[in-house]
Design a protein around this motif. Structure first.
Motif, PDB file in Angstrom:
ATOM      1  N   LYS A   1       0.816  -1.222   0.000  1.00  0.00           N
ATOM      2  CA  LYS A   1       0.000   0.000   0.000  1.00  0.00           C
ATOM      3  C   LYS A   1       0.848   1.269   0.000  1.00  0.00           C
ATOM      4  O   LYS A   1       0.601   2.184  -0.786  1.00  0.00           O
ATOM      5  CB  LYS A   1      -0.941   0.017   1.211  1.00  0.00           C
ATOM      6  CG  LYS A   1      -1.919  -1.132   1.280  1.00  0.00           C
ATOM      7  CD  LYS A   1      -2.856  -1.018   2.471  1.00  0.00           C
ATOM      8  CE  LYS A   1      -2.136  -0.992   3.801  1.00  0.00           C
ATOM      9  NZ  LYS A   1      -1.355  -2.234   4.060  1.00  0.00           N
ATOM     10  N   THR A   2       1.839   1.335   0.887  1.00  0.00           N
ATOM     11  CA  THR A   2       2.620   2.567   1.022  1.00  0.00           C
ATOM     12  C   THR A   2       3.443   2.887  -0.222  1.00  0.00           C
ATOM     13  O   THR A   2       3.374   4.015  -0.724  1.00  0.00           O
ATOM     14  CB  THR A   2       3.513   2.507   2.274  1.00  0.00           C
ATOM     15  OG1 THR A   2       2.683   2.469   3.444  1.00  0.00           O
ATOM     16  CG2 THR A   2       4.419   3.731   2.348  1.00  0.00           C
ATOM     17  N   PRO A   3       4.255   1.946  -0.755  1.00  0.00           N
ATOM     18  CA  PRO A   3       5.010   2.293  -1.972  1.00  0.00           C
ATOM     19  C   PRO A   3       4.107   2.654  -3.146  1.00  0.00           C
ATOM     20  O   PRO A   3       4.433   3.538  -3.942  1.00  0.00           O
ATOM     21  CB  PRO A   3       5.842   1.039  -2.258  1.00  0.00           C
ATOM     22  CG  PRO A   3       5.231  -0.048  -1.446  1.00  0.00           C
ATOM     23  CD  PRO A   3       4.614   0.607  -0.260  1.00  0.00           C
TER      24      PRO A   3
ATOM     25  N   LEU B   1      -6.314  -4.072  -2.445  1.00  0.00           N
ATOM     26  CA  LEU B   1      -5.123  -4.793  -2.893  1.00  0.00           C
ATOM     27  C   LEU B   1      -5.130  -6.198  -2.292  1.00  0.00           C
ATOM     28  O   LEU B   1      -5.154  -6.360  -1.076  1.00  0.00           O
ATOM     29  CB  LEU B   1      -3.850  -4.050  -2.465  1.00  0.00           C
ATOM     30  CG  LEU B   1      -3.722  -2.589  -2.909  1.00  0.00           C
ATOM     31  CD1 LEU B   1      -2.396  -2.013  -2.433  1.00  0.00           C
ATOM     32  CD2 LEU B   1      -3.858  -2.452  -4.421  1.00  0.00           C
ATOM     33  N   MET B   2      -5.112  -7.204  -3.144  1.00  0.00           N
ATOM     34  CA  MET B   2      -5.041  -8.598  -2.708  1.00  0.00           C
ATOM     35  C   MET B   2      -3.731  -9.203  -3.199  1.00  0.00           C
ATOM     36  O   MET B   2      -3.168  -8.765  -4.211  1.00  0.00           O
ATOM     37  CB  MET B   2      -6.230  -9.386  -3.233  1.00  0.00           C
ATOM     38  CG  MET B   2      -7.562  -8.973  -2.621  1.00  0.00           C
ATOM     39  SD  MET B   2      -7.652  -9.274  -0.842  1.00  0.00           S
ATOM     40  CE  MET B   2      -7.785 -11.069  -0.819  1.00  0.00           C
ATOM     41  N   ILE B   3      -3.284 -10.228  -2.484  1.00  0.00           N
ATOM     42  CA  ILE B   3      -2.003 -10.845  -2.805  1.00  0.00           C
ATOM     43  C   ILE B   3      -2.070 -12.331  -2.454  1.00  0.00           C
ATOM     44  O   ILE B   3      -2.804 -12.734  -1.535  1.00  0.00           O
ATOM     45  CB  ILE B   3      -0.852 -10.136  -2.034  1.00  0.00           C
ATOM     46  CG1 ILE B   3       0.506 -10.691  -2.438  1.00  0.00           C
ATOM     47  CG2 ILE B   3      -1.062 -10.218  -0.529  1.00  0.00           C
ATOM     48  CD1 ILE B   3       1.686  -9.864  -1.899  1.00  0.00           C
TER      49      ILE B   3
ATOM     50  N   PHE C   1      -7.549  -5.306  -6.950  1.00  0.00           N
ATOM     51  CA  PHE C   1      -6.414  -5.582  -7.832  1.00  0.00           C
ATOM     52  C   PHE C   1      -5.488  -6.595  -7.147  1.00  0.00           C
ATOM     53  O   PHE C   1      -5.160  -6.454  -5.974  1.00  0.00           O
ATOM     54  CB  PHE C   1      -5.626  -4.297  -8.125  1.00  0.00           C
ATOM     55  CG  PHE C   1      -6.367  -3.327  -8.991  1.00  0.00           C
ATOM     56  CD1 PHE C   1      -6.141  -3.275 -10.357  1.00  0.00           C
ATOM     57  CD2 PHE C   1      -7.306  -2.460  -8.432  1.00  0.00           C
ATOM     58  CE1 PHE C   1      -6.828  -2.371 -11.160  1.00  0.00           C
ATOM     59  CE2 PHE C   1      -7.996  -1.559  -9.224  1.00  0.00           C
ATOM     60  CZ  PHE C   1      -7.762  -1.521 -10.599  1.00  0.00           C
ATOM     61  N   ASP C   2      -5.085  -7.588  -7.906  1.00  0.00           N
ATOM     62  CA  ASP C   2      -4.143  -8.586  -7.399  1.00  0.00           C
ATOM     63  C   ASP C   2      -2.723  -8.070  -7.659  1.00  0.00           C
ATOM     64  O   ASP C   2      -2.339  -7.843  -8.805  1.00  0.00           O
ATOM     65  CB  ASP C   2      -4.356  -9.915  -8.124  1.00  0.00           C
ATOM     66  CG  ASP C   2      -3.543 -11.052  -7.519  1.00  0.00           C
ATOM     67  OD1 ASP C   2      -2.550 -10.763  -6.804  1.00  0.00           O
ATOM     68  OD2 ASP C   2      -3.884 -12.225  -7.744  1.00  0.00           O
ATOM     69  N   VAL C   3      -1.958  -7.881  -6.587  1.00  0.00           N
ATOM     70  CA  VAL C   3      -0.616  -7.307  -6.727  1.00  0.00           C
ATOM     71  C   VAL C   3       0.479  -8.366  -6.701  1.00  0.00           C
ATOM     72  O   VAL C   3       1.668  -8.029  -6.721  1.00  0.00           O
ATOM     73  CB  VAL C   3      -0.352  -6.260  -5.619  1.00  0.00           C
ATOM     74  CG1 VAL C   3      -1.357  -5.131  -5.684  1.00  0.00           C
ATOM     75  CG2 VAL C   3      -0.370  -6.907  -4.228  1.00  0.00           C
ATOM     76  N   THR C   4       0.098  -9.633  -6.696  1.00  0.00           N
ATOM     77  CA  THR C   4       1.081 -10.717  -6.609  1.00  0.00           C
ATOM     78  C   THR C   4       2.077 -10.640  -7.760  1.00  0.00           C
ATOM     79  O   THR C   4       1.699 -10.610  -8.941  1.00  0.00           O
ATOM     80  CB  THR C   4       0.383 -12.083  -6.648  1.00  0.00           C
ATOM     81  OG1 THR C   4      -0.612 -12.132  -5.622  1.00  0.00           O
ATOM     82  CG2 THR C   4       1.390 -13.201  -6.420  1.00  0.00           C
TER      83      THR C   4
ATOM     84  N   VAL D   1       5.358  -2.132  -8.655  1.00  0.00           N
ATOM     85  CA  VAL D   1       4.523  -1.007  -8.235  1.00  0.00           C
ATOM     86  C   VAL D   1       4.017  -0.235  -9.448  1.00  0.00           C
ATOM     87  O   VAL D   1       2.839   0.128  -9.528  1.00  0.00           O
ATOM     88  CB  VAL D   1       5.328  -0.077  -7.290  1.00  0.00           C
ATOM     89  CG1 VAL D   1       4.574   1.228  -7.057  1.00  0.00           C
ATOM     90  CG2 VAL D   1       5.598  -0.762  -5.976  1.00  0.00           C
ATOM     91  N   GLU D   2       4.895  -0.017 -10.409  1.00  0.00           N
ATOM     92  CA  GLU D   2       4.523   0.752 -11.595  1.00  0.00           C
ATOM     93  C   GLU D   2       3.409   0.082 -12.383  1.00  0.00           C
ATOM     94  O   GLU D   2       2.521   0.757 -12.926  1.00  0.00           O
ATOM     95  CB  GLU D   2       5.750   0.942 -12.514  1.00  0.00           C
ATOM     96  CG  GLU D   2       6.899   1.708 -11.901  1.00  0.00           C
ATOM     97  CD  GLU D   2       7.867   0.845 -11.109  1.00  0.00           C
ATOM     98  OE1 GLU D   2       8.959   1.327 -10.787  1.00  0.00           O
ATOM     99  OE2 GLU D   2       7.522  -0.332 -10.820  1.00  0.00           O
TER     100      GLU D   2
END
Length: 266
Positions: A154-156, A194-196, A246-249, A253-254
């Motif tokens: 989340k932070t980055p 955000l899910m992972i 959104f799946d961030v797995t 970050v970009e």
């Protein structure tokens, strides 16, 4: 001996003034006097400045982007024996030859770029102030509110989006901590979940514990069952808030940021 210097610009004149001060700083502080003429953007105003410069034996330092005004100033300064320094003209001419297209000749474009810079600074300050659930009373001012479990990025992601000029807050979802009521007041199209993958998150958390000098084997923080419990809880909250998930797995970050901006049509 002292010289009067007329700063002539079709906008605020800050560029010409900085150049003039850089030059005059090499001389006695009493050797020159600056007189500013801002927003000189028509021939009548320019001729008025020229008459004053002639009467007061002034040197003109100018930043005019309009080539017609710039040419008129050069012609009239020469005719009246007024010393004239054109700061932008030679640069614009050379760039036009090298680039192969004429300049836009729009005053104030650099100031607009400055405004964009300060907008990004404001967004970064907002992201810091609203990081990790802080300042929930400011959520209504956010362009985006990121929600997710600890170490889901989340932070980055918030900081990356802030550098794009977006006001981003982020809120951790923890089963033992009630979600602040202010979050339910945010329009659901601004809330991003955000899910992972649980296994990936476990590896990230174990590494985080090692960095902190803690034993991952004795902490609930990195245990699989605890992570799965947190993710189930987070998904329930996201569904209640009607957040876009959104799946961030294994995503940079970009990459996630671009997906979010595409979703929001930013």
């Amino acid at each position: 001996m002292s010289v009067r210097i007329f700063i002539v610009s079709d906008f605020t004149g800050e560029t010409a003034e900085h150049v003039a001060k850089a030059a005059t700083s090499q001389f006695s502080s009493k050797a020159s006097e600056l007189v500013r003429f801002r927003y000189v953007n028509d021939q009548d105003r320019l001729m008025e400045v020229l008459r004053r410069a002639q009467d007061e034996d002034a040197l003109i330092i100018a930043t005019l982007v309009d080539h017609q005004l710039r040419n008129l100033l050069a012609k009239e300064a020469s005719r009246r024996n007024i010393d004239f320094i054109d700061i932008l003209g030679p640069i614009l001419g050379t760039l036009e030859k090298r680039i192969g297209s004429p300049p836009r000749e729009t005053p104030g474009l650099m100031r607009r770029m400055d405004e964009e810079y300060f907008r990004r600074v404001k967004a970064i300050e907002f992201a810091i102030k609203c990081d990790d659930g802080k300042s929930p009373e400011l959520l209504r001012e956010a362009d985006i509110v990121l929600i997710g479990v600890s170490r889901s990025g989340k932070t980055p992601l918030a900081m990356y989006l802030a550098h794009k000029g977006l006001m981003v807050a982020n809120m951790p979802l923890v089963p033992e901590s009630p979600v602040p009521m202010e979050l339910f007041e945010v329009p659901n199209n601004k809330i991003i979940g955000l899910m992972i993958d649980p296994a990936k998150l476990a590896r990230i958390r174990r590494e985080r514990l090692r960095v902190l000098g803690l034993d991952p084997g004795v902490s609930m923080y990195a245990r699989q069952e605890r992570i799965e419990e947190e993710l189930r809880y987070a998904k329930q909250i996201m569904e209640v808030l009607k957040a876009e998930i959104f799946d961030v797995t294994n995503k940079a970050v970009e990459e996630t940021a671009q997906e979010i901006m595409d979703y929001l049509n930013i």
